[in-house]
Design a protein around this motif. Structure first.
Motif, PDB file in Angstrom:
ATOM      1  N   PRO A 158      41.975   4.700 -35.896  1.00  0.00           N
ATOM      2  CA  PRO A 158      42.543   3.580 -35.140  1.00  0.00           C
ATOM      3  C   PRO A 158      42.520   2.277 -35.933  1.00  0.00           C
ATOM      4  N   GLU A 159      43.509   1.444 -35.680  1.00  0.00           N
ATOM      5  CA  GLU A 159      43.559   0.128 -36.330  1.00  0.00           C
ATOM      6  C   GLU A 159      42.616  -0.853 -35.646  1.00  0.00           C
ATOM      7  N   LEU A 195      41.531  18.259 -31.325  1.00  0.00           N
ATOM      8  CA  LEU A 195      42.611  19.115 -30.826  1.00  0.00           C
ATOM      9  C   LEU A 195      43.329  18.464 -29.653  1.00  0.00           C
ATOM     10  N   MET A 196      42.576  17.677 -28.872  1.00  0.00           N
ATOM     11  CA  MET A 196      43.159  17.034 -27.692  1.00  0.00           C
ATOM     12  C   MET A 196      44.131  15.923 -28.069  1.00  0.00           C
ATOM     13  N   ASN A 197      43.844  15.196 -29.153  1.00  0.00           N
ATOM     14  CA  ASN A 197      44.762  14.103 -29.524  1.00  0.00           C
ATOM     15  C   ASN A 197      45.443  14.324 -30.867  1.00  0.00           C
ATOM     16  N   ASN A 198      45.392  15.579 -31.325  1.00  0.00           N
ATOM     17  CA  ASN A 198      46.111  15.970 -32.541  1.00  0.00           C
ATOM     18  C   ASN A 198      45.739  15.089 -33.735  1.00  0.00           C
ATOM     19  N   SER A 199      44.432  14.895 -33.946  1.00  0.00           N
ATOM     20  CA  SER A 199      43.964  14.084 -35.059  1.00  0.00           C
ATOM     21  C   SER A 199      43.102  14.926 -35.989  1.00  0.00           C
ATOM     22  N   LYS A 200      42.749  14.357 -37.132  1.00  0.00           N
ATOM     23  CA  LYS A 200      41.948  15.074 -38.114  1.00  0.00           C
ATOM     24  C   LYS A 200      40.513  14.550 -38.117  1.00  0.00           C
ATOM     25  N   VAL A 201      39.566  15.476 -38.240  1.00  0.00           N
ATOM     26  CA  VAL A 201      38.158  15.110 -38.269  1.00  0.00           C
ATOM     27  C   VAL A 201      37.780  14.533 -39.626  1.00  0.00           C
ATOM     28  N   GLN A 241      24.603   7.472 -30.639  1.00  0.00           N
ATOM     29  CA  GLN A 241      25.505   6.329 -30.809  1.00  0.00           C
ATOM     30  C   GLN A 241      26.424   6.525 -32.002  1.00  0.00           C
ATOM     31  N   ARG A 242      25.894   7.127 -33.054  1.00  0.00           N
ATOM     32  CA  ARG A 242      26.733   7.396 -34.233  1.00  0.00           C
ATOM     33  C   ARG A 242      27.828   8.412 -33.896  1.00  0.00           C
ATOM     34  N   LEU A 243      27.480   9.418 -33.085  1.00  0.00           N
ATOM     35  CA  LEU A 243      28.482  10.406 -32.679  1.00  0.00           C
ATOM     36  C   LEU A 243      29.549   9.745 -31.811  1.00  0.00           C
ATOM     37  N   SER A 244      29.128   8.845 -30.914  1.00  0.00           N
ATOM     38  CA  SER A 244      30.099   8.122 -30.089  1.00  0.00           C
ATOM     39  C   SER A 244      31.053   7.314 -30.959  1.00  0.00           C
ATOM     40  N   LEU A 245      30.508   6.716 -32.009  1.00  0.00           N
ATOM     41  CA  LEU A 245      31.347   5.948 -32.933  1.00  0.00           C
ATOM     42  C   LEU A 245      32.319   6.861 -33.663  1.00  0.00           C
ATOM     43  N   ALA A 246      31.850   8.041 -34.049  1.00  0.00           N
ATOM     44  CA  ALA A 246      32.726   8.995 -34.737  1.00  0.00           C
ATOM     45  C   ALA A 246      33.894   9.398 -33.846  1.00  0.00           C
ATOM     46  N   THR A 247      33.633   9.626 -32.555  1.00  0.00           N
ATOM     47  CA  THR A 247      34.720  10.004 -31.639  1.00  0.00           C
ATOM     48  C   THR A 247      35.721   8.861 -31.485  1.00  0.00           C
ATOM     49  N   ALA A 248      35.208   7.617 -31.509  1.00  0.00           N
ATOM     50  CA  ALA A 248      36.100   6.460 -31.393  1.00  0.00           C
ATOM     51  C   ALA A 248      36.992   6.314 -32.618  1.00  0.00           C
ATOM     52  N   LEU A 249      36.520   6.836 -33.754  1.00  0.00           N
ATOM     53  CA  LEU A 249      37.264   6.707 -35.010  1.00  0.00           C
ATOM     54  C   LEU A 249      38.258   7.836 -35.243  1.00  0.00           C
ATOM     55  N   LEU A 250      38.287   8.818 -34.343  1.00  0.00           N
ATOM     56  CA  LEU A 250      39.268   9.898 -34.472  1.00  0.00           C
ATOM     57  C   LEU A 250      40.685   9.323 -34.458  1.00  0.00           C
ATOM     58  N   GLY A 251      41.500   9.762 -35.352  1.00  0.00           N
ATOM     59  CA  GLY A 251      42.865   9.272 -35.416  1.00  0.00           C
ATOM     60  C   GLY A 251      43.025   8.008 -36.236  1.00  0.00           C
ATOM     61  N   GLY A 289      50.871   2.981 -28.616  1.00  0.00           N
ATOM     62  CA  GLY A 289      49.927   1.890 -28.720  1.00  0.00           C
ATOM     63  C   GLY A 289      48.493   2.350 -28.528  1.00  0.00           C
ATOM     64  N   ARG A 290      48.290   3.246 -27.561  1.00  0.00           N
ATOM     65  CA  ARG A 290      46.927   3.714 -27.261  1.00  0.00           C
ATOM     66  C   ARG A 290      46.304   4.415 -28.463  1.00  0.00           C
ATOM     67  N   ASN A 291      47.119   5.113 -29.239  1.00  0.00           N
ATOM     68  CA  ASN A 291      46.593   5.831 -30.409  1.00  0.00           C
ATOM     69  C   ASN A 291      46.148   4.900 -31.536  1.00  0.00           C
ATOM     70  N   LYS A 292      46.503   3.630 -31.427  1.00  0.00           N
ATOM     71  CA  LYS A 292      46.082   2.662 -32.439  1.00  0.00           C
ATOM     72  C   LYS A 292      44.702   2.071 -32.128  1.00  0.00           C
ATOM     73  N   VAL A 293      44.145   2.442 -30.965  1.00  0.00           N
ATOM     74  CA  VAL A 293      42.898   1.840 -30.495  1.00  0.00           C
ATOM     75  C   VAL A 293      41.842   2.917 -30.284  1.00  0.00           C
TER      76      VAL A 293
END
Length: 337
Positions: free
Chosen positions: A163-164, A119-125, A151-161, A91-95
């Motif tokens: 999320p729905e 690398l920490m959450n096994n997602s693609k950039v 702020q844009r970089l923070s948003l990019a990190t939030a979009l890793l994986g 569930g956490r990986n969806k957010v």
């Protein structure tokens, strides 16, 4: 009725406040928190999370992103139910969460930051940096990024994986008008792609121009939620007429409810009509005043905004800090179109 993409049912949480005693130095007591939070968010919607300081907005975002464990309740994402996202990776990986004001410092670059986190959450950039408008700053040192770029970089990190569900905590803080406009445009594009977005912000004007619906928290509880237009109609906030003039006394000529008046040479009155102010009704009133020597030079139908909704539902003038009290409040039901 649109099917819920994110459904929250009975979510509750109380902070543990240190209350040491001589016999028990680690003793804690229950503090403020969230009480029986329930709401639905449609897929691809942008919802504003608003409320006075201390209402529990950030705490709610932490529960929804798995940073904290709820005391009770459930979180349902795309018909899959979770009790505690902190303990349930599926569930956490969806957010994705964009926290409030991240300070990016050092000689690392945005590209390196995203690579390490992926690398920490096994997602693609992928093309995240391009998506958030940082394609020209991929190799720029973090120390050289402006607040808007950070702020844009923070948003990019939030979009890793991918999320729905995307949670944004005070995303407009520190941004100039140009950066705010760019962030709102990007947020709308993400919603159009199907991402369901929940935004907590004190910048109500910026929020209202972006969101489809709002959730109002007060004392850790949902007081009202729904589409902004339906809430305004339900609270009767778009039914006030402001009139100003220079001569006469208009009060004896007004049959509608006068909710404010100032008659001292120049006059100013606010008039409420339960059925709203159609052009015909407005013209008839102005004509009546003019024929009786009370010619108005200013006629304005007041349009309610989010701050009016806050004041109408909480009784708080502005965004003042309120003392927490975990007392059940009456939730206002909103009939949507």
């Amino acid at each position: 009725m649109t099917e819920a993409h994110l459904r929250i049912e009975g979510l509750s949480f109380r902070h543990q406040i240190p209350a040491p005693t001589i016999r028990n130095p680690t003793k804690k007591r229950l503090g403020a928190g969230l009480h029986d939070i329930s709401f639905d968010l449609p897929k691809g919607s942008i919802t504003g999370l608003v409320g006075p300081n201390g209402a529990g907005k950030t705490t709610l975002l932490h529960l929804l992103s798995g940073l904290r464990s709820p005391d009770s309740g459930s979180i349902e994402i795309a018909n899959e139910r979770f009790r505690d996202l902190k303990k349930q990776d599926a569930g956490r990986n969806k957010v994705g969460l964009m926290p409030d004001t991240v300070r990016w410092q050092g000689n690392s670059t945005p590209k390196q930051v995203l690579h390490r986190l992926s690398l920490m959450n096994n997602s693609k950039v992928g093309d995240l940096l391009e998506l958030v408008g940082l394609s020209s700053r991929t190799d720029e040192a973090l120390d050289r990024l402006s607040t808007g770029m950070g702020q844009r970089l923070s948003l990019a990190t939030a979009l890793l994986g991918e999320p729905e569900i995307l949670l944004l905590d005070e995303p407009f803080t520190g941004l100039d008008p140009v950066a705010q406009k760019a962030l709102k445009k990007l947020t709308r594009e993400l919603a159009d792609r199907g991402t369901t977005i929940l935004i907590s912000s004190h910048l109500l004007n910026e929020l209202e121009s972006l969101v489809d619906r709002v959730i109002l928290l007060h004392h850790g509880q949902v007081v009202i939620e729904g589409e902004i237009r339906a809430i305004k109609r339900n609270l009767k906030l778009d039914k006030v007429l402001l009139l100003k003039g220079e001569k006469g006394d208009p009060l004896p000529l007004i049959s509608e409810k006068v909710i404010h008046s100032s008659i001292n040479g120049n006059w100013s009155i606010s008039v409420e009509n339960e059925d709203g102010w159609s052009r015909k009704r407005l013209t008839k009133l102005v004509q009546k005043l003019s024929e009786n020597g009370c010619i108005p030079y200013h006629v304005e139908v007041k349009t309610a905004d989010l701050s009016d909704i806050l004041e109408a539902t909480t009784g708080i003038d502005g965004m003042g800090l309120s003392e927490h009290a975990m007392v059940p409040l009456s939730k206002m039901e909103v009939e949507e179109e």
